[in-house]
Write a protein that holds these residues in place. Sequence first.
Motif, PDB file in Angstrom:
ATOM      1  N   LYS A   1       0.838  -1.189   0.000  1.00  0.00           N
ATOM      2  CA  LYS A   1       0.000   0.000   0.000  1.00  0.00           C
ATOM      3  C   LYS A   1       0.878   1.246   0.000  1.00  0.00           C
ATOM      4  O   LYS A   1       1.787   1.378   0.817  1.00  0.00           O
ATOM      5  CB  LYS A   1      -0.895   0.001   1.234  1.00  0.00           C
ATOM      6  N   LEU A   2       0.613   2.151  -0.908  1.00  0.00           N
ATOM      7  CA  LEU A   2       1.343   3.410  -0.964  1.00  0.00           C
ATOM      8  C   LEU A   2       0.661   4.438  -0.073  1.00  0.00           C
ATOM      9  O   LEU A   2      -0.564   4.476   0.011  1.00  0.00           O
ATOM     10  CB  LEU A   2       1.402   3.926  -2.401  1.00  0.00           C
ATOM     11  N   VAL A   3       1.463   5.258   0.578  1.00  0.00           N
ATOM     12  CA  VAL A   3       0.906   6.299   1.429  1.00  0.00           C
ATOM     13  C   VAL A   3       1.377   7.653   0.918  1.00  0.00           C
ATOM     14  O   VAL A   3       2.440   7.772   0.301  1.00  0.00           O
ATOM     15  CB  VAL A   3       1.326   6.119   2.910  1.00  0.00           C
ATOM     16  N   SER A   4       0.588   8.659   1.183  1.00  0.00           N
ATOM     17  CA  SER A   4       0.956  10.002   0.754  1.00  0.00           C
ATOM     18  C   SER A   4       1.929  10.611   1.768  1.00  0.00           C
ATOM     19  O   SER A   4       2.139  10.077   2.859  1.00  0.00           O
ATOM     20  CB  SER A   4      -0.286  10.879   0.638  1.00  0.00           C
ATOM     21  N   VAL A   5       2.503  11.735   1.414  1.00  0.00           N
ATOM     22  CA  VAL A   5       3.437  12.422   2.302  1.00  0.00           C
ATOM     23  C   VAL A   5       2.719  12.868   3.576  1.00  0.00           C
ATOM     24  O   VAL A   5       3.257  12.753   4.684  1.00  0.00           O
ATOM     25  CB  VAL A   5       4.077  13.628   1.578  1.00  0.00           C
ATOM     26  N   VAL A   6       1.504  13.340   3.424  1.00  0.00           N
ATOM     27  CA  VAL A   6       0.734  13.794   4.590  1.00  0.00           C
ATOM     28  C   VAL A   6       0.472  12.616   5.532  1.00  0.00           C
ATOM     29  O   VAL A   6       0.628  12.747   6.755  1.00  0.00           O
ATOM     30  CB  VAL A   6      -0.588  14.457   4.135  1.00  0.00           C
ATOM     31  N   GLN A   7       0.078  11.471   4.986  1.00  0.00           N
ATOM     32  CA  GLN A   7      -0.162  10.294   5.824  1.00  0.00           C
ATOM     33  C   GLN A   7       1.135   9.848   6.500  1.00  0.00           C
ATOM     34  O   GLN A   7       1.119   9.403   7.646  1.00  0.00           O
ATOM     35  CB  GLN A   7      -0.722   9.149   4.984  1.00  0.00           C
ATOM     36  N   LEU A   8       2.233   9.948   5.785  1.00  0.00           N
ATOM     37  CA  LEU A   8       3.518   9.563   6.352  1.00  0.00           C
ATOM     38  C   LEU A   8       3.897  10.473   7.517  1.00  0.00           C
ATOM     39  O   LEU A   8       4.385  10.016   8.551  1.00  0.00           O
ATOM     40  CB  LEU A   8       4.586   9.619   5.259  1.00  0.00           C
TER      41      LEU A   8
END
Length: 108
Positions: A73-80
């Motif tokens: 699953k890829l996460v966005s920068v904000v989620q990271l």
Amino acid sequence: ESRWPFLFGAIIVPSLIQVVILPFLPESPRYLLLEKHNRSKAEKAFQKFLGKDDVSHEIEEVLAESRAQRNTKLVSVVQLLRTRAVRWQILTVVVTMGCYQLCGLNAV
């Protein structure tokens, strides 16, 4: 001062060597298998690289790794940044890289 054109021209020799040798280099077995979907050429490339006839294990290993990578699953920068476990590591890397840019260390 008059030798600068020779220094700039010296890069031509390695470039020409690379251009001449490039057609004789084998393609990557992973590229042939995953991008080109050519299993037979990938098997031949693996056989050439590894020097053995049975490369079915390596082929299956590459395919399994590809399947696992697709399921990631890829996460966005904000989620990271919202993830508490990695926030300080990311902040540390960003600050360090910013300091490198501002102090001119990359130019050296």
